[in-house]
Structure formats: C-alpha cells, structure tokens
Design an enzyme around this catalytic site. Structure first.
Site, PDB file in Angstrom:
ATOM      1  N   GLY A  76       0.104  -5.383   0.996  1.00  0.00           N
ATOM      2  CA  GLY A  76      -1.185  -5.420   0.321  1.00  0.00           C
ATOM      3  C   GLY A  76      -1.303  -6.151  -0.932  1.00  0.00           C
ATOM      4  CG  ASP A  86      -1.228  -5.256   7.186  1.00  0.00           C
ATOM      5  OD1 ASP A  86      -0.563  -5.580   6.442  1.00  0.00           O
ATOM      6  OD2 ASP A  86      -1.926  -3.889   6.751  1.00  0.00           O
ATOM      7  N   GLY A 114       0.790  -0.973  -0.009  1.00  0.00           N
ATOM      8  CA  GLY A 114       0.048   0.205   0.058  1.00  0.00           C
ATOM      9  C   GLY A 114       0.821   1.418   0.149  1.00  0.00           C
ATOM     10  CD  GLU A 152       4.127  -6.191   6.392  1.00  0.00           C
ATOM     11  OE1 GLU A 152       3.252  -6.191   5.102  1.00  0.00           O
ATOM     12  OE2 GLU A 152       4.461  -7.418   6.431  1.00  0.00           O
TER      13      GLU A 152
END
Length: 358
Positions: free
Chosen positions: A123, A154, A75, A146
């Site tokens: 993402g 996530d 993202g 991450e």
C-alpha cells in the site's frame, strides 16, 4: 497490499495534514508500525486531497512518512486477517477505499510529490507510485512481496508493473524482490534520486514555490537536487526478459532450471518459497494487466480477486507464518504448483458483485 506490522492503532490521528507555504503536506504518522495504512488514514488522505485541490494557495501536494524507517510498509494486515477470519466487511471496505484512493491520486489535477524514502511496500507503493513526481533516496527499499503471504501484488500492481517493456515487472511481482533507488527508477516506478540529507532543503524549496506554480516548476525544484542512482536488479534485464517471458509459472520455473546460472538458481529458490496458488494468480493478473485499457480496469480485477483471497487457505497461513507465529514456515495448500487446478485460479477472476467503479 497490507504490511506485516502488528503494532496497535493509536487512538489519536495517524495522519498529519498541513499547509506549508504553497505545499499541501500529508505526513503518515505511525512510525512504530512503519506507517502502515489504516482505513482512517486512507480517509484522511482522501479528505486532504479534496482540501488541497480546492485551495488556490496550494501549488503541489507532498506525501512523506514520519520516522526514519520508511514511507509506508503497506496496509493493516492484522485487521484484514482478523476481519477475514471473523467474516466482517472490514477488509472489503479497506480495499475498496484504498483502491479508489490509488485511482484518485493517478488523476489528480495538481502535482503530487511522493518521497519514497526507506521502506515502501504494498500500500505504500499505492500512495506513491501514481504521483506526478516520485522521489527515491539511498535508503529506498521498494517491493511488492505479497506472493510470500498467500496474496498477490495489488493497489494496481497489474497496471504499474506492466507499463514497461520486458519482464522486470513480472520478476518484481513474482519474487517480491526489494528494489533500490536506481532499480525503482529503471523499473519506471520512480523519477528522481535525492539524497536523504537533502530532503529538508528540497521540501523547503517546494514550499517556497508561488501558488501558481506548475508541474514544470516542481520538476525544476527537484532537478536541483537530483543525482544518478545505480541499478543492480535492472542490470540483469536481459536475463530477466528471457527467463520470465512466459505466460505460465511452470514455463518460467523450467527456464530457470535449464539456465542454471547463479542468478537463475537463486531466483528459482526464491520462487519455490512462495505460495504456488499466489504465483499463478499473480502471473495471470499481470498478463491481463498488460492488455488492460486503464488503471481502473486493473484495480477492478484485483478487487474482485480479494474476495477469493479471504476464502483461501494460503492467505491466512501466510499471515500466520509471517506475523502471528512468525515461524517463517508457511504450509501452502496446494503445496506444489502441479496441484493447483484451473478451478483454483478461476475463483480469483469472478467479477465482484459490487464493483469499485460502477
């Protein structure tokens, strides 16, 4: 999770949506930014799914990335960094809509084919891993990196990295290791290997399917191009299962130290570069995810944790080191695992006052 791309968003559309034969196509179109997702792109995908699901001429949906470098690197991390610093609601809005899109893809009524060619991170995994048909190539480099920027894996990683037996998912989440095509399949994150040179022929075959084609028909079309893919990380599965079979990061690090093998030593060195707080939060999310009843539960846990991310030091420091100053030398706070308190971790596990799925 957001990518480390810093290319500015173009004014024109960054998503190409079209129908080719019986195939509804979604093409992520930010190649200079490794197709990293903006909020507008998330909304474009959502609207495309609405249209394609309602269109009786569409038998299957295909998502690909433009350019030669990858499907999607994540993202828009710069937007989240700047929005978090300014105290705007932009980061929360992006995550809310992105995570809801992840759940939407998982429950689609039509076949959803994801071509996970090149770089697929954060993402990018979120818009592909929930597909009914997930294709990797010899160029695939899949990762959830991450913990290296003070965040946590996530887009439902606490769900899709805990559905397999053993600790491969724990290893991937904590280390951020890049997985090849064969490893992605072995980890349960992809289904078929198709050489990049055959993708055009495969897409043509999918577009030629009749409008009433089923998921089985899509599978058969893919099978005509499928080939074996060697796995390298997954070959270490006995070691990974043994060394990561603990519920605390301290125990994992101790096991790696005591093992002393080249693999353990290399893995230990990698983990020691990550945010200590992120490692602890990530492992707890994974263990909760392993017992979770649904993807939505995991997404809810992760969304709640993003509120603490925006208040944390390590996220901004991690992005600074990776994207802003690019010195690759983050100064984590706390700097040592032993200094991370229970209260530090607990801050990431308070339910959101605005849940995703009320």
């Amino acid at each position: 999770m957001p990518s480390t791309s810093e290319a500015p968003a173009a004014a024109e559309s960054q998503t190409i949506v079209e129908r080719t034969g019986s195939l509804g196509r979604i093409r992520l179109d930010r190649p200079k930014a490794l197709n990293s997702l903006t909020l507008a792109m998330v909304r474009d995908i959502e609207h495309a799914l609405d249209a394609f699901e309602a269109d009786p001429r569409v038998a299957a949906i295909l998502i690909t990335g433009e350019g030669e470098r990858g499907l999607c690197a994540g993202g828009d991390i710069r937007m989240i960094y700047e929005g978090g610093r300014a105290g705007t609601d932009a980061p929360a809005t992006f995550w809310r809509e992105e995570y809801r899109l992840n759940a939407r893809i998982a429950r689609l009524g039509k076949p959803y084919v994801a071509v996970m060619d090149g770089i697929v991170m954060g993402g990018g995994v979120g818009v592909s891993v929930y597909g009914s048909h997930r294709i990797v190539t010899e160029r695939t480099r899949l990762a959830m990196p991450e913990t290296g920027i003070g965040f946590f894996p996530d887009v439902g990683a606490s769900w899709f990295l805990t559905r397999q037996e053993g600790e491969l998912g724990t290893y991937a989440a904590l280390t951020g290791a890049q997985l090849s095509a064969g490893d992605a399949i072995a980890f349960g994150l992809a289904d078929a290997f198709v050489a990049s040179g055959e993708l055009a022929a495969l897409i043509e075959a999918l577009a030629a399917l009749p409008a009433g084609a089923t998921g089985r028909d899509v599978s058969q079309a893919i099978a005509a191009h499928d080939a074996p893919a060697p796995a390298t990380v997954a070959a270490r599965r006995p070691d990974i299962d043994r060394l990561f079979a603990f519920d605390t990061v301290e125990e994992i690090l101790q096991a790696l130290r005591q093992d002393g093998s080249p693999f353990a030593t290399e893995t230990l060195a990698v983990l020691q570069t990550k945010s200590p707080l992120s490692l602890k939060v990530t492992l707890r999310l994974l263990r909760l995810g392993r017992a979770a009843p649904s993807l939505e539960t995991c997404l809810e846990n992760e969304f709640a944790a993003t509120e603490a991310v925006l208040r944390s030091h390590d996220f901004y420091e991690g992005v600074r080191a990776a994207v802003i100053d690019k010195d690759r030398n983050p100064q984590w706070r706390p700097a040592r695992l032993a200094e991370v308190t229970d209260e530090d971790v607990a801050a990431f596990f308070r339910p959101s006052s605005k849940p995703l799925f009320p």
